[in-house]
Design an enzyme around this catalytic site. Sequence first.
Site, PDB file in Angstrom:
ATOM      1  N   GLY A 151      -3.199  -0.237  26.746  1.00 16.99           N
ATOM      2  CA  GLY A 151      -2.490  -1.131  27.735  1.00 16.99           C
ATOM      3  C   GLY A 151      -3.312  -0.761  28.947  1.00 16.99           C
ATOM      4  CB  CYS A 152      -2.765  -2.700  32.267  1.00 14.57           C
ATOM      5  SG  CYS A 152      -1.107  -3.435  31.939  1.00 14.57           S
ATOM      6  CE1 TYR A 153       1.456   0.253  35.872  1.00 11.67           C
ATOM      7  CE2 TYR A 153       2.787  -0.668  33.828  1.00 11.67           C
ATOM      8  CZ  TYR A 153       2.454  -0.470  35.188  1.00 11.67           C
ATOM      9  OH  TYR A 153       3.366  -1.318  36.254  1.00 11.67           O
ATOM     10  CB  THR A 202      -7.137   1.100  30.984  1.00 11.58           C
ATOM     11  OG1 THR A 202      -7.055   0.665  29.384  1.00 11.58           O
ATOM     12  CG2 THR A 202      -8.515   1.041  31.317  1.00 11.58           C
ATOM     13  CB  SER A 203      -4.823   2.112  35.492  1.00 15.09           C
ATOM     14  OG  SER A 203      -3.630   2.528  35.653  1.00 15.09           O
TER      15      SER A 203
END
Lengths: 345, 345, 345, 345
Positions: C147-149, C151-152
């Site tokens: 997911g994007c979150y 990864t960040s």
Amino acid sequence: MRVAVVGASGYTGLELMRILLQHPHFEVVAATSEQRAGMPVGDAFPSLRGCQELVFEANDPSNLIGRIDFAFCALPHAASAPTVCALREANIPVADLSADFRLRDAAVYAEWYGDHPAPELIGTAVYGLPEFHRGDLEKAPLVAVPGCYPTSVLLPLVPFLRAGLIETEGLVVDAKSGVSGAGRSSDPKFLYAERDGNCEAYKVGYAHRHVPEMEQEASAAAGQGVKISFIPHLLPTTRGMATSVYARPRSGLSARAAREVLAEAYDGERFVRVLPEGETPSLATVRGSNFCDVAAFADERNGNLILLSTLDNLGKGASGQAVQCANLMSGFAEETGLLGAPLVL
Amino acid sequence: MRVAVVGASGYTGLELMRILLQHPHFEVVAATSEQRAGMPVGDAFPSLRGCQELVFEANDPSNLIGRIDFAFCALPHAASAPTVCALREANIPVADLSADFRLRDAAVYAEWYGDHPAPELIGTAVYGLPEFHRGDLEKAPLVAVPGCYPTSVLLPLVPFLRAGLIETEGLVVDAKSGVSGAGRSSDPKFLYAERDGNCEAYKVGYAHRHVPEMEQEASAAAGQGVKISFIPHLLPTTRGMATSVYARPRSGLSARAAREVLAEAYDGERFVRVLPEGETPSLATVRGSNFCDVAAFADERNGNLILLSTLDNLGKGASGQAVQCANLMSGFAEETGLLGAPLVL
Amino acid sequence: MRVAVVGASGYTGLELMRILLQHPHFEVVAATSEQRAGMPVGDAFPSLRGCQELVFEANDPSNLIGRIDFAFCALPHAASAPTVCALREANIPVADLSADFRLRDAAVYAEWYGDHPAPELIGTAVYGLPEFHRGDLEKAPLVAVPGCYPTSVLLPLVPFLRAGLIETEGLVVDAKSGVSGAGRSSDPKFLYAERDGNCEAYKVGYAHRHVPEMEQEASAAAGQGVKISFIPHLLPTTRGMATSVYARPRSGLSARAAREVLAEAYDGERFVRVLPEGETPSLATVRGSNFCDVAAFADERNGNLILLSTLDNLGKGASGQAVQCANLMSGFAEETGLLGAPLVL
Amino acid sequence: MRVAVVGASGYTGLELMRILLQHPHFEVVAATSEQRAGMPVGDAFPSLRGCQELVFEANDPSNLIGRIDFAFCALPHAASAPTVCALREANIPVADLSADFRLRDAAVYAEWYGDHPAPELIGTAVYGLPEFHRGDLEKAPLVAVPGCYPTSVLLPLVPFLRAGLIETEGLVVDAKSGVSGAGRSSDPKFLYAERDGNCEAYKVGYAHRHVPEMEQEASAAAGQGVKISFIPHLLPTTRGMATSVYARPRSGLSARAAREVLAEAYDGERFVRVLPEGETPSLATVRGSNFCDVAAFADERNGNLILLSTLDNLGKGASGQAVQCANLMSGFAEETGLLGAPLVL
């Protein structure tokens, strides 16, 4: 080919740097910036960190001679011409993004910009709209890359002027531009807080410096004087230009017939997309790309032809078009390095 | 006076609620919403928490009779007329923000919207542009609040038509609107990700439902048929409308003379601001207010008159204008509750 | 290699199409979309007109077998697993962008998403963060793109957990995401008028489905259970994610020492840029790219370590990372087709 | 009462002018601006044309004496103190929006801003947060209107400190501000093209000038030293501030109990809205208003209390709060002129 980007820290310069990173044949070996000389490009512009390892150097053309085979010049008007002169004396081909070599008549230039800094070079420059001047561009040593507004006006308009289908007086152009068209201006009107959600016309009628340029090219296409009332607007967005051209057909012209005029004119063109009947162009569908989308509509009831275009003012309106010209000047396929799809979101 | 906002959960309904909170004489005693019936207004719209303690009720006009002295109706077209009928039968004055009573010819209505739901009421409605119909509004039981586009076109245009200064055919209007003009539409094209930084024309030429409305009023002002080619655009902003009218003067008309026409027409008007010569109107300077800013320019060289206006499509383009009409209908000073300064930032 | 994009009309699907047009080895030969089946891609998404000539087909994996060598699956969770099963049965390697194979424990999946549609495949999937799982990805038949979150969060955080430098309880993540992270949702809260200039937290604390995913990977890195309080926000922009991780060092840790931890962890990494001391990451500098920028700060006075990251939620946060994984799965250089510079303007 | 707005052409000065137009008791009789002296307000700021007929005068306090009963001072720090001195010497009450009188310790001021220009006045100033200092404000001759960040932090945080419910070390504040908070700065980073869709942290940890101010007030509330790690961010919007405070409860504290702490603290307060359990505050719901919305959440599993607030940095974060203070200083009802509903769209 070794190329320089002269004036690389403005918005069109940065966009050139971005585009050229994807180009298989042009390698940027020098980037100049008066303000940032001595700084690594990636320190000045963190988006390019890890992409571009050059260090900015001062805007001194004599330092470039012998190191480069081609130059993109992205300096402001008046500042550009002397640099172009120096580069041309060393026989380096130049794509110039300033206004300095767009107008063929030094007197007209003087009226809008002040005395021309290098009138002797004007005759050697080709106007860099590949769709209309491809042949001349193929051998050109100096190309004047068109302004963003003229590109957005001429692509939809010229086919109708060439075919003599519309009146050459009374033309109206209502254009809307993203704020990056003004460059990194320090005018408070370009502050975020003053542009956010804002929109306004400026330099209305016969007041914007791009008018003589578009009239010059339109008149050449028509074979007679063309007059354009030009009303530019600032949009609350960074990139993109949406232009409407309002013309009066000499005789009845349906939307379908008008679309055919565009379809024939741009048959085989890679970067001008003629939209299906009834579809309107948008900024998002060309963002970050070298495309110009065009469409034709008619209100026959009221005698009006309506031509619409969109392009990215930093792409087909400036740096993308400069690379397209440079490809032709250098004997590469015209679309080399320019086929990235638009960043629609 | 006790008022109801019928259809209070749409964008114009919400803006009515916001404006009316500042009004010294109108008290909102009922707010209807089919979707939110039973919910406290502040739970449905947290911006109004602590400001407005009402609970939404269903859209049933029979429940309102006896409880209110005036109604604002902010339902969609076709849905509005039956409610207006019921309220009018109970002798309640109504300011209707829908399109249902703007067109005086039921056949024209049918062409653009379908069969009219209450043709018998059409003749009783006054077109709610106070600057042109103030006298009629003072005793009107039913007012059709104009569309946002027609307001932005008619305010700069009508003075020239009345004075017979311009041609009545060939007129072009290029208008740019914030997305709230479309209401709370579920069309994906109104999603943030698809409108952010985007701009595009739509319903080009003779295709938008506001065209017959603006032609009706323009023709009445001119005393002859007026034809308008209308090209609306969506702007990447929520509020605001910037409109350009392109006309051909019957004889030479300088920018100064054109500005004088506007200055005389709007002398003493509180909500129409005629800008000083050379200044252009912007969205920010009218945001959140009931002002319409207008300006005139000319390209005499090319035979074009250029009229510019800006307004807030939810303010003077809808809910603000509705309150201005309601003030007149109710015998209050026209500007009551409408003098808040624009939220320029 | 012939590839399919399954679920190609959502935002991550479209971004895959855009990225893959620039890829020298992957050729998209099939694009599926239930809603747009039968439509040419360029008609449905005009940005791709002239770039991509495919026609959308229905989401039927059996139609893909024999025609493709690799599949990107960009369907929603639960819808994705059955398609992945069918493709894996035909021995086609799959990079899956949904949540279906990110959690290694089917019971945890059930708690947040409902019963798992294909639990037997969970064990075969590799978590697609190349910077941490490069070796496993090189031979993986099925990759769960993070997911994007997560990864960040994981890119700045994991080096500190691996080194045992911070407490594993009490961690706080305050993350800010562009709205495209939610996909093409029809929820009115994603309408332009309701997001323009707006910002708000949502699913606060232990409520967002990405929490178990980030805790799973963080715990694996730490070798013990890690707990994260997660506070996501919606930003008024389309693309980009800015994440702050707040941690408590086990013993004193200066900003310089913390930066060194990152610099060592990402030495040689192409897509993670560790910023110079004192510089903060921004959304614009990673827009449209596969970069994640990370930085470390400390308030030693107050015992807090502050880790910052930015990435493009559609790039390194989804489709870019999927292509990075696919490159590894296919034996190509990891950065192939992913070196486009950020669209900083 | 006759009032002056000193420094009326900055963003907070303009917002004061806008708010005061709606105030029944304060009449602006003088507006000063060094840059615009001699210009009619409406020419300099066209949004105020037709609303405010004053002409800007120079920033000379001696010209104001005898003409005004109250002054709002919206000059930058250091420039403000001498003007405040001159006005106070003439016994004119002043609400000062600069930082000059917020810090009670001249040494701390010197550390962050340089030598204090008028240390003798520091002791006479009251910190202008009416919710905490209402009594002192009622007779105050000089009020230091708090910074936007401190207001957004203190309103949700102070009730927990006063009750001794949380640890006073280790606090983290992650705040997100619209760009108008920086005033009309000419720094290129505030240009539209560089902020559009952008977001980034700045002055991370213990580096922003608002930290000593918030620690001063927080420590006073706690009765012991409070340390705050402060991480401000710039949002891509003009107005609004969304703040998250992360704290560690001294013993278990549920979301419900935490909400109760806020509900009790703000019972009867007009401008602080404690949201229902589970609801998060947003920027849009406070835009253009004097409201501050607050909410409490907990991740008890992980030992974290999460406090959220939103306000308009030009409203409750600056000019609205200044008027609220001025009402108290002048004996008017605190909410006079401040009850406009938020411009949610």
